[in-house]
Structure formats: C-alpha cells, structure tokens
Design an enzyme around this catalytic site. Sequence first.
Site, PDB file in Angstrom:
ATOM      1  N   TYR A  58       0.854  -1.198   0.000  1.00  0.00           N
ATOM      2  CA  TYR A  58       0.000   0.000   0.000  1.00  0.00           C
ATOM      3  C   TYR A  58       0.878   1.231   0.000  1.00  0.00           C
ATOM      4  O   TYR A  58       1.803   1.332   0.800  1.00  0.00           O
ATOM      5  CB  TYR A  58      -0.905   0.031   1.237  1.00  0.00           C
ATOM      6  CG  TYR A  58      -2.321  -0.338   0.902  1.00  0.00           C
ATOM      7  CD1 TYR A  58      -3.035   0.422  -0.023  1.00  0.00           C
ATOM      8  CD2 TYR A  58      -2.940  -1.436   1.482  1.00  0.00           C
ATOM      9  CE1 TYR A  58      -4.332   0.080  -0.359  1.00  0.00           C
ATOM     10  CE2 TYR A  58      -4.239  -1.781   1.146  1.00  0.00           C
ATOM     11  CZ  TYR A  58      -4.932  -1.012   0.219  1.00  0.00           C
ATOM     12  OH  TYR A  58      -6.202  -1.335  -0.108  1.00  0.00           O
ATOM     13  N   GLU A  60      -0.640   4.614  -0.369  1.00  0.00           N
ATOM     14  CA  GLU A  60      -1.560   5.758  -0.491  1.00  0.00           C
ATOM     15  C   GLU A  60      -0.824   7.051  -0.186  1.00  0.00           C
ATOM     16  O   GLU A  60      -0.016   7.115   0.755  1.00  0.00           O
ATOM     17  CB  GLU A  60      -2.750   5.588   0.454  1.00  0.00           C
ATOM     18  CG  GLU A  60      -3.792   4.646  -0.125  1.00  0.00           C
ATOM     19  CD  GLU A  60      -4.890   4.308   0.865  1.00  0.00           C
ATOM     20  OE1 GLU A  60      -4.651   4.372   2.076  1.00  0.00           O
ATOM     21  OE2 GLU A  60      -5.994   3.958   0.404  1.00  0.00           O
ATOM     22  N   ASP A 209      -7.682  15.436 -23.941  1.00  0.00           N
ATOM     23  CA  ASP A 209      -7.603  13.998 -23.644  1.00  0.00           C
ATOM     24  C   ASP A 209      -6.938  13.354 -24.855  1.00  0.00           C
ATOM     25  O   ASP A 209      -7.578  13.112 -25.875  1.00  0.00           O
ATOM     26  CB  ASP A 209      -9.012  13.449 -23.418  1.00  0.00           C
ATOM     27  CG  ASP A 209      -9.019  11.929 -23.237  1.00  0.00           C
ATOM     28  OD1 ASP A 209      -7.983  11.285 -23.482  1.00  0.00           O
ATOM     29  OD2 ASP A 209     -10.085  11.389 -22.867  1.00  0.00           O
ATOM     30  N   THR A 235      -4.384   7.783 -21.583  1.00  0.00           N
ATOM     31  CA  THR A 235      -4.128   6.425 -21.121  1.00  0.00           C
ATOM     32  C   THR A 235      -2.666   6.131 -21.433  1.00  0.00           C
ATOM     33  O   THR A 235      -2.014   6.887 -22.160  1.00  0.00           O
ATOM     34  CB  THR A 235      -5.011   5.403 -21.861  1.00  0.00           C
ATOM     35  OG1 THR A 235      -4.883   5.639 -23.262  1.00  0.00           O
ATOM     36  CG2 THR A 235      -6.461   5.510 -21.453  1.00  0.00           C
ATOM     37  N   LYS A 238      -2.317   2.672 -25.114  1.00  0.00           N
ATOM     38  CA  LYS A 238      -2.730   2.675 -26.532  1.00  0.00           C
ATOM     39  C   LYS A 238      -1.491   2.887 -27.404  1.00  0.00           C
ATOM     40  O   LYS A 238      -0.557   2.080 -27.321  1.00  0.00           O
ATOM     41  CB  LYS A 238      -3.812   3.745 -26.747  1.00  0.00           C
ATOM     42  CG  LYS A 238      -5.098   3.471 -25.948  1.00  0.00           C
ATOM     43  CD  LYS A 238      -6.197   4.447 -26.327  1.00  0.00           C
ATOM     44  CE  LYS A 238      -7.511   4.119 -25.656  1.00  0.00           C
ATOM     45  NZ  LYS A 238      -7.700   4.788 -24.369  1.00  0.00           N
ATOM     46  N   ARG A 244      -1.737  -0.943 -19.002  1.00  0.00           N
ATOM     47  CA  ARG A 244      -3.079  -0.356 -18.931  1.00  0.00           C
ATOM     48  C   ARG A 244      -3.137   0.631 -17.765  1.00  0.00           C
ATOM     49  O   ARG A 244      -2.848   0.265 -16.624  1.00  0.00           O
ATOM     50  CB  ARG A 244      -4.071  -1.504 -18.716  1.00  0.00           C
ATOM     51  CG  ARG A 244      -5.517  -1.180 -18.880  1.00  0.00           C
ATOM     52  CD  ARG A 244      -6.293  -2.439 -19.190  1.00  0.00           C
ATOM     53  NE  ARG A 244      -5.955  -2.884 -20.531  1.00  0.00           N
ATOM     54  CZ  ARG A 244      -6.496  -2.391 -21.647  1.00  0.00           C
ATOM     55  NH1 ARG A 244      -7.432  -1.468 -21.586  1.00  0.00           N
ATOM     56  NH2 ARG A 244      -6.124  -2.837 -22.833  1.00  0.00           N
TER      57      ARG A 244
HETATM   58  N1  DSN Z   1     -12.211   2.222 -25.165  1.00  0.00           N
HETATM   59  C1  DSN Z   1     -11.234   3.099 -25.750  1.00  0.00           C
HETATM   60  C2  DSN Z   1     -11.182   3.000 -27.218  1.00  0.00           C
HETATM   61  O1  DSN Z   1     -11.300   1.903 -27.728  1.00  0.00           O
HETATM   62  O2  DSN Z   1     -10.995   3.990 -27.893  1.00  0.00           O
HETATM   63  C3  DSN Z   1     -11.400   4.494 -25.296  1.00  0.00           C
HETATM   64  O3  DSN Z   1     -11.098   4.554 -23.950  1.00  0.00           O
END
Ligand code: DSN
Length: 437
Positions: A58, A60, A209, A235, A238, A244
């Site tokens: 942990y 935090e 974003d 994120t 990607k 993730r």
């Molecule tokens: N689910 C994602 C996508 O496929 O674009 C977006 O967060």
Amino acid sequence: MSIHDQIVGLIRQQDPEAASIIQAEADRQASTIELIASENHASTAVMHAMGTCLTNKYAEGYPGRRYYGGCEHHDAIERLAQDRAKQMFGCAYANVQPHSGAQANAAVFMALMEPGATFASLVLADGGHLSHGLPINFSGHYYKPVHYPLVRDEKNADFERIDYDAVRAVCLEHKPAMLLCGYSAYPRTIDFARFRAIADEVGALLMADVAHISGLIVGGQHPSPFPHAHVVTTTTHKSLRGPRGGLILTNDEEISKKVDRALFPGMQGGPLMHVIASKAVAFGEALKPEYKSYQTQIVANAKALAGALVEHGYRITSGGTDNHLMLVDLTSKDPQGADGTLTGKAAEKWLENAGLICNKNGIPGDQRKPMVTSGIRLGTPATTTRGFKEAEMKVVASFIDRVLSAGLAGEDELSRVTEQVRGEVRDLCAKFPMPGH
Ligand code: DSN
C-alpha cells in the site's frame, strides 16, 4: 521458451485452470492481427514489470508523503515514472496514479469544475469518449455537457473534420467552464492552439484527452497539446504502448495540486504500484530514439491501410487519416448502402472469424444504433509493434476486402473465404512474432 511461456508454466503448476485460459489468450493474440486502434502489444519488460513484488504494498499518498511505512522504493519508482512522463511531454507536473483514462478524466473534472458546471466536448457519436459527457457516465450525470459537431457539409473541404466555427459558437453561447478536445475515433490532426484561443475568448480551461494519440505526440508525429492545454490526460496503453493505466499532465502548479487531491484521496485509494513501475519502464522506452521510428511507421502504416481500402472501394471518413486510425464507412461497399447487411456489427464478427480483430464504430451522422453501426474503426499501433510495414498493410486490406465481399455474397462464400483468409492470417502472424517471442 519465452518469458511469458515460462511464467504461464509456473502458474500452471499451481492453477492449471487459470493458466490454460491465459495461454489460450496468448495464442489468440499471437495468431490474429490486432487492428483495434486503442490496443497494442506491450514489450516483455513493460508486461512483466507488472508481475513484480510492487503489487504487495500500500502506498496511499504521493512520494515523500505516504500514509504507510516502507515506501522508500515505491517513492523511487513513482518519481522515476513522473520524471520520465514530464520529459516525454515537456511539461512540469505529472500524476502517474490514475488507474485508467476514464479515472484520469474524472479526477480532472472533480479538480477543476463544481458539480453541475458546463463543459463543451465533441458530439459523442462523432468520435468522443463516454467520459466526455455520456448521460449515464459521471461526466454527463454530474456535469452539464454541451457538444460541438464535425463539419457536416459534404461540399466543405473540411467535411467530417472538427468544425472550429461551431466550437466557438457553442462556447460563446454556453460559456463552459472547460473546453475538452481529444477523441476516441477521430482520424485527423487536432489544432490545440485554435482550441486554446477559443477557450481564452470565453474564459474556459482547455483540457486535452490525448489517450489515442499520446504515443504519436511523444514520437513527434502529432503536435503537442503543450503549451496550449491547461491540463492533459491520457491512457498509457494505446499508441503509447505502456501498461493499462492513466496519466495526468499540466504546466500549472495550482492545477497540479488540485488534480493530485482530486485523484487521491478524492477518487482513488492505494495506487497500483506494480503498474506504476511498468509505466516507468514504458516511458523509458518512449524516450529512446527508436520510439520515434516506431511512431512514424504507425502513421505510414495507417495511411497505407486507408489508401489500400480506398482502392478496394471503401470510403474512409474525412477522406483518410493523419494519425494511427481510420473509420471505414461500410455503406460505401454495400450495394444496398445503409439498408444493406454490411453493418459494423456483421463486419466485426466476420473479420474476427478470419483472425482480423477490430471494432464496430459509428461513422459521423450514423443512423444505425451503437451496437450495430455503419462502420469499423481500424488502427495500426499493434501491427506496427509486430513489425508490419506498408506492404503488410496492403495485404491486410485485401484480407479485409475478401472477407467483407464474401459476407455480402452469402453464407457459403463467407465460410469458404473465412477459412482461407484465417490460414493466411496465421501464416503472416507466424512471420511477425509477438514481442518477447
Ligand atoms: N475504449 C477506448 C477505445 O477503444 O478507444 C477508449 O477509452
């Protein structure tokens, strides 16, 4: 034997049932072509940094101010991830704790807007994300979204691109507290400076974003949201090719303090320190010179795939792509147009059966329901990681066309072609092994 296989072997000794499922998924990934624009194949180091003892703790709080003892090494790894994140984006503050992109967005909303405040974002069906104002999402439930559209006039040279005049008009009318740009299914370059000028005119904060395009930004293939955006979320899994998770960035000290408080203790508890370790490793990879070549190839591959699909008779929305993804308008290939059988839902299933993995996706102005749609979204981050280049993308386009044309021709033809293409997909995948294999 790969490290992954060795680890699955260890798991098998204790839990054969779980190990078999993990192995089946590894085999699926190895023998299919991953075209989902938001997915990627993380490196062996990124993947296995998550399978370490950092999960046991942990932590935090934030480095140097935790609520638990024994956090010396957790402080060090989180600081490493923060420093590398700041270096990647050339900004002053980074919060590496968000469990996901949606939670990064929620923390920014909570930090910078009172409940009920108005924010402006793209019409969701035109390529936005559920955390950008879907009524049943926190963003639409606790805040008031107003939306700007894409250009809808086919004769306009900017057809299906962001309508910046409409962005300005919507903002002038509604005076949002925040203007949000960055999308899930938008194939064109975003003009962050233009968004900032509109935000300044109406006194809004600009949030970008960049979940989809963050790898491209770091690799110099898309303009940076800095210095224009007040706050940036992404994120990490990607195009960026990390584990993730989520990430929040800013140049503004006050905003960074508010964001840190909103994320913890506002929304999250203990950070996933094993994932933060993996983020550090992934960010280290992104800072290496070869990362730029990877990102350059992603864009070249997307252009090659889109161009080849056009040659096969498909319309790509907005006429092509500037980034890693494209939306294929399936009505352009179906003799019955939007009344025909070639829906996004059907195409996704037919292609999956042939080993080509993608997702159904609405196209701008789509009349079909979100679970059916008239399009598919294709992206090239994962295939590029595997080593595909333009020549392979042309082969992928011909696979797609053969399967979809067979689907239009009827069940017997579809089943014959599916089997044939499935075999060819396996052969191609065998020539381009997964990272670490
Ligand atoms: N689910 C994602 C996508 O496929 O674009 C977006 O967060």
